[in-house]
Design an enzyme around this catalytic site. Structure first.
Site, PDB file in Angstrom:
ATOM      1  N   SER A   1       0.819  -1.201   0.000  1.00  0.00           N
ATOM      2  CA  SER A   1       0.000   0.000   0.000  1.00  0.00           C
ATOM      3  C   SER A   1       0.859   1.260   0.000  1.00  0.00           C
ATOM      4  O   SER A   1       1.909   1.296   0.641  1.00  0.00           O
ATOM      5  CB  SER A   1      -0.877  -0.020   1.261  1.00  0.00           C
ATOM      6  OG  SER A   1      -1.447   1.240   1.461  1.00  0.00           O
TER       7      SER A   1
ATOM      8  N   LYS B   1      26.880  -4.957  15.607  1.00  0.00           N
ATOM      9  CA  LYS B   1      26.305  -5.233  16.931  1.00  0.00           C
ATOM     10  C   LYS B   1      26.948  -6.523  17.452  1.00  0.00           C
ATOM     11  O   LYS B   1      26.757  -7.585  16.867  1.00  0.00           O
ATOM     12  CB  LYS B   1      24.786  -5.394  16.804  1.00  0.00           C
ATOM     13  CG  LYS B   1      24.141  -5.939  18.064  1.00  0.00           C
ATOM     14  CD  LYS B   1      22.641  -6.100  17.908  1.00  0.00           C
ATOM     15  CE  LYS B   1      22.070  -6.800  19.146  1.00  0.00           C
ATOM     16  NZ  LYS B   1      20.647  -7.074  19.029  1.00  0.00           N
TER      17      LYS B   1
ATOM     18  N   VAL C   1      -4.757  -3.454  -1.050  1.00  0.00           N
ATOM     19  CA  VAL C   1      -5.612  -4.637  -1.149  1.00  0.00           C
ATOM     20  C   VAL C   1      -6.885  -4.308  -0.374  1.00  0.00           C
ATOM     21  O   VAL C   1      -6.829  -3.953   0.811  1.00  0.00           O
ATOM     22  CB  VAL C   1      -4.909  -5.876  -0.559  1.00  0.00           C
ATOM     23  CG1 VAL C   1      -5.875  -7.042  -0.422  1.00  0.00           C
ATOM     24  CG2 VAL C   1      -3.719  -6.269  -1.439  1.00  0.00           C
TER      25      VAL C   1
ATOM     26  N   GLY D   1      12.671  -9.993  15.974  1.00  0.00           N
ATOM     27  CA  GLY D   1      11.653  -9.862  14.930  1.00  0.00           C
ATOM     28  C   GLY D   1      12.171 -10.327  13.570  1.00  0.00           C
ATOM     29  O   GLY D   1      11.539 -11.131  12.873  1.00  0.00           O
TER      30      GLY D   1
HETATM   31  P1  FAD Z   1       5.080  -3.776   8.597  1.00  0.00           P
HETATM   32  O1  FAD Z   1       6.394  -3.074   8.649  1.00  0.00           O
HETATM   33  O2  FAD Z   1       3.967  -3.237   9.439  1.00  0.00           O
HETATM   34  O3  FAD Z   1       4.629  -3.824   7.097  1.00  0.00           O
HETATM   35  C1  FAD Z   1       3.297  -4.090   6.712  1.00  0.00           C
HETATM   36  C2  FAD Z   1       3.156  -3.854   5.221  1.00  0.00           C
HETATM   37  O4  FAD Z   1       1.873  -4.273   4.829  1.00  0.00           O
HETATM   38  C3  FAD Z   1       3.306  -2.402   4.780  1.00  0.00           C
HETATM   39  O5  FAD Z   1       4.060  -2.341   3.591  1.00  0.00           O
HETATM   40  C4  FAD Z   1       1.857  -1.976   4.482  1.00  0.00           C
HETATM   41  O6  FAD Z   1       1.794  -0.955   3.497  1.00  0.00           O
HETATM   42  C5  FAD Z   1       1.323  -3.289   3.978  1.00  0.00           C
HETATM   43  N1  FAD Z   1      -0.138  -3.396   4.040  1.00  0.00           N
HETATM   44  C6  FAD Z   1      -0.914  -3.469   5.146  1.00  0.00           C
HETATM   45  N2  FAD Z   1      -2.219  -3.537   4.781  1.00  0.00           N
HETATM   46  C7  FAD Z   1      -2.232  -3.519   3.425  1.00  0.00           C
HETATM   47  C8  FAD Z   1      -3.264  -3.551   2.444  1.00  0.00           C
HETATM   48  N3  FAD Z   1      -4.556  -3.581   2.784  1.00  0.00           N
HETATM   49  N4  FAD Z   1      -2.926  -3.499   1.141  1.00  0.00           N
HETATM   50  C9  FAD Z   1      -1.616  -3.459   0.771  1.00  0.00           C
HETATM   51  N5  FAD Z   1      -0.603  -3.424   1.651  1.00  0.00           N
HETATM   52  C10 FAD Z   1      -0.919  -3.445   2.952  1.00  0.00           C
HETATM   53  N6  FAD Z   1      12.751  -6.568  14.999  1.00  0.00           N
HETATM   54  C11 FAD Z   1      14.073  -6.787  15.054  1.00  0.00           C
HETATM   55  O7  FAD Z   1      14.563  -7.747  14.466  1.00  0.00           O
HETATM   56  N7  FAD Z   1      14.889  -5.937  15.744  1.00  0.00           N
HETATM   57  C12 FAD Z   1      14.420  -4.882  16.433  1.00  0.00           C
HETATM   58  O8  FAD Z   1      15.196  -4.130  17.011  1.00  0.00           O
HETATM   59  C13 FAD Z   1      13.015  -4.675  16.446  1.00  0.00           C
HETATM   60  N8  FAD Z   1      12.479  -3.646  17.134  1.00  0.00           N
HETATM   61  C14 FAD Z   1      11.129  -3.482  17.127  1.00  0.00           C
HETATM   62  C15 FAD Z   1      10.565  -2.477  17.905  1.00  0.00           C
HETATM   63  C16 FAD Z   1       9.175  -2.326  17.953  1.00  0.00           C
HETATM   64  C17 FAD Z   1       8.570  -1.281  18.822  1.00  0.00           C
HETATM   65  C18 FAD Z   1       8.348  -3.176  17.174  1.00  0.00           C
HETATM   66  C19 FAD Z   1       6.862  -3.019  17.197  1.00  0.00           C
HETATM   67  C20 FAD Z   1       8.917  -4.141  16.373  1.00  0.00           C
HETATM   68  C21 FAD Z   1      10.292  -4.325  16.355  1.00  0.00           C
HETATM   69  N9  FAD Z   1      10.870  -5.332  15.605  1.00  0.00           N
HETATM   70  C22 FAD Z   1      12.203  -5.552  15.673  1.00  0.00           C
HETATM   71  C23 FAD Z   1      10.075  -6.141  14.678  1.00  0.00           C
HETATM   72  C24 FAD Z   1      10.245  -5.604  13.255  1.00  0.00           C
HETATM   73  O9  FAD Z   1       9.977  -4.218  13.242  1.00  0.00           O
HETATM   74  C25 FAD Z   1       9.289  -6.316  12.315  1.00  0.00           C
HETATM   75  O10 FAD Z   1       9.439  -7.697  12.479  1.00  0.00           O
HETATM   76  C26 FAD Z   1       9.646  -5.968  10.874  1.00  0.00           C
HETATM   77  O11 FAD Z   1       9.691  -4.588  10.671  1.00  0.00           O
HETATM   78  C27 FAD Z   1       8.660  -6.592   9.911  1.00  0.00           C
HETATM   79  O12 FAD Z   1       7.431  -5.948   9.912  1.00  0.00           O
HETATM   80  P2  FAD Z   1       6.362  -6.406   8.846  1.00  0.00           P
HETATM   81  O13 FAD Z   1       6.978  -6.314   7.499  1.00  0.00           O
HETATM   82  O14 FAD Z   1       5.836  -7.730   9.253  1.00  0.00           O
HETATM   83  O15 FAD Z   1       5.190  -5.362   9.021  1.00  0.00           O
END
Ligand code: FAD
Length: 518
Positions: free
Chosen positions: A36, A75, A198, A361
């Site tokens: 998105s 790190k 989506v 994560g």
């Molecule tokens: P997101 O980054 O949330 O991405 C979601 C994606 O889905 C986005 O591109 C969005 O646009 C898309 N999307 C959602 N709905 C739709 C839709 N309807 N249509 C199209 N697209 C859509 N991990 C580590 O390894 N080390 C760390 O130090 C660490 N620190 C963290 C600190 C915090 C506070 C948090 C909350 C998490 C941390 N993590 C860490 C975890 C890490 O940030 C995540 O595992 C990583 O960024 C992956 O996120 P994601 O891609 O699953 O989700």
């Protein structure tokens, strides 16, 4: 044949998955990634775990190339501040323990030095972190020489399951820059990139995903759908109604507030570790990148309001935080009951998350995609493969939950309700029994969580000795041994550490040179 994969979500999980699938299968599997323009990524996730090197290795990426592009630093472990008492700190390094006469060095240490600094007495990496040293000499040579570094000398690419040595470092990097880097990597290798929302997930009569419907590009059909939509879990949890198993009972932190703080790293220096500072209702991370610091307060909403948390974080950072915009995040702590159901696999936050302490994560993501490749279907779906995948992925997250629950349970702090409750909160099944045993005998590979979860017994030992809230003892058997060899080994750690500190460049000097800034 399963030939078309559709990934929904373009955060770190979406792009890591797309890049890995192309690196594994090449043109034999088509990959489409839809993300998105309107829904932002989580924007954090900048500290990693030492196994991340296998991910970059598998993609054929050289750190000298990608690190400068992602403002990355090294790190070597985590520095825990104030978890035991105000002003106290200790390190959890990426370093296995030396063994003398069959007993880890920490067993010997417990017999002679209680009250000293176990981390600096037993691990050389603690010294490198104290002195802000680089793990590499300016020539590029690694301080520790137990690893085959040159991929050309190896006949194969490595994965997590080939991890039989403890590599001494992981990375910190800018999450947004890494996502852009992997976007380029993926699209140059044939990933079809669709920028669109989506709006619906359409199921067939069996309840399998037939296609996702986008706002501007119509239907996107595929054989296998990967849910990388973050905490939303749009495909797995919402469309397929897979329940979420909360870990909140043992891990209460459910919110975070984060800041990106520009900083003069030449003046400040680059400590080669993440710092986790215990606070009144959680802890603050400090992640030094090349040019800025990533920081955030992870806290329990039951003990602290978002306004208080932001104020606390700003005070912690000081005037550099003025005028910076804070990112408030609600965290879903736990895992999906099953991460692979029918033709949908959740990877990343949609699969599960166990709070940022110990930075797991991205490790979960890496584990999930490696397992996905190992369990990938060909011409038919096989329930046994799905079940095997689900069991492995759940075990990894349950194991990390247990390790993190130990951090709170074993912290000696008890100065307010949050920390008093931390010591008495229910711990996951199995941990209470293990804790009882570890008081008589420090953890070993036979007595930690029994399935692979990334952490080895030395990590548990480092946390128990550092946190100080659970009494431990040296094995009584050591009283029947001559301590001479152990004393020599302890002296050797100090001598080697002093020599390394004297000879290695500072991390700032090394990273500045890598960036061409000298
Ligand atoms: P997101 O980054 O949330 O991405 C979601 C994606 O889905 C986005 O591109 C969005 O646009 C898309 N999307 C959602 N709905 C739709 C839709 N309807 N249509 C199209 N697209 C859509 N991990 C580590 O390894 N080390 C760390 O130090 C660490 N620190 C963290 C600190 C915090 C506070 C948090 C909350 C998490 C941390 N993590 C860490 C975890 C890490 O940030 C995540 O595992 C990583 O960024 C992956 O996120 P994601 O891609 O699953 O989700």
């Amino acid at each position: 044949m399963v030939k078309n994969v559709v990934i929904v979500g373009g955060g770190t999980s979406g792009w890591m998955t797309a890049a890995y699938l192309r690196a594994a299968f090449g043109d034999r599997i088509a990959v489409t990634l839809v993300e998105s323009k309107n829904i932002a990524t989580i924007g954090v996730g900048e500290a990693t775990f030492s196994t991340i090197r296998h991910f970059f290795d598998y993609l054929g990426l050289d750190e000298r190339e990608w690190m400068p592009e992602c403002h990355a630093t090294y790190k070597l472990g985590i520095r825990f501040e104030n978890w035991r008492a105000p002003g106290h700190h200790f390190y959890h390094p990426f370093e296995r323990l030396r063994v003398v006469d069959g007993f880890p060095l920490t067993d010997w240490w417990l017999g002679t030095r209680p009250g000293g600094d176990f981390d600096r007495d037993c691990f050389v990496i603690s010294w490198l972190c104290e002195a802000k040293r680089s793990p590499r000499y300016l020539s590029g040579e690694l301080f520790e020489q137990d690893f085959t570094e040159n991929p050309d000398e190896r006949a194969y690419r490595t994965t997590l399951t080939e991890q039989n040595t403890q590599f001494p470092y992981a990375y910190h990097f800018d999450a947004a820059l890494l996502a852009s880097y992997l976007t380029r990597f993926g699209t140059e290798r044939g990933v079809r990139h669709v920028l669109d929302d989506v709006v619906d997930v359409r199921l067939d009569e069996r309840g399998w995903i037939d296609h996702v419907l986008t706002k501007e590009h119509g239907e996107l059909a595929g054989d296998l759908f990967i849910d990388c939509t973050g905490f939303r879990g749009m495909l797995l949890n919402k469309a397929l109604s897979v329940p979420f198993v909360s870990y909140q009972e043992s891990l209460p932190n459910d919110r975070a507030v984060a800041l990106r703080v520009p900083a003069d790293m030449a003046a400040r220096g680059l400590r080669p570790c993440t710092t986790a500072t215990a606070m009144d209702a959680g802890w603050i991370w400090t992640i030094p990148l090349y040019g800025r610091v990533g920081t955030g307060y992870v806290y329990a909403g039951d003990y602290c309001t978002p306004e208080e948390a932001e104020r606390t974080l700003r005070e912690f950072v000081g005037p550099e935080a003025d005028d910076l915009e804070a990112n408030h995040i609600r965290m879903r702590i736990g895992r999906s009951e099953r991460s692979w159901v029918n033709n949908c696999v959740a990877v990343g936050l949609s699969s599960g998350f166990v709070e940022p302490l110990e930075s797991t994560g991205l490790f979960f993501i890496q584990n999930a995609i490696e397992q996905l490749v190992k369990h990938f279907p060909a011409d038919r779906w096989d329930d046994r493969l799905r079940e095997s995948y689900n069991r492995q992925v759940a075990n990894v997250m349950d194991g990390v939950r247990e390790f993190l629950a130990l951090h709170y349970h074993a912290a000696a702090r008890s100065d307010n309700d949050y920390w008093k409750d931390a010591a008495t909160r229910p711990v996951p099944d199995g941990l209470a029994e293990r804790l009882e045993l570890w008081q008589a005998r420090l953890p070993d590979s036979e007595t930690v969580f029994p399935h692979y979860h990334g952490f080895e017994s030395y990590s548990y030992i480092a946390m128990l000795l550092g946190l100080g809230g659970v009494p431990v003892q040296a094995p009584p058997a050591l009283r029947h041994f001559d301590h001479g060899r152990a004393e020599r080994e302890l002296r050797l750690v100090r001598e080697q550490a002093e020599a390394l500190v004297a000879n290695l460049p500072s991390q700032y000097e090394y990273i500045a040179a890598l960036n061409g800034d000298t």
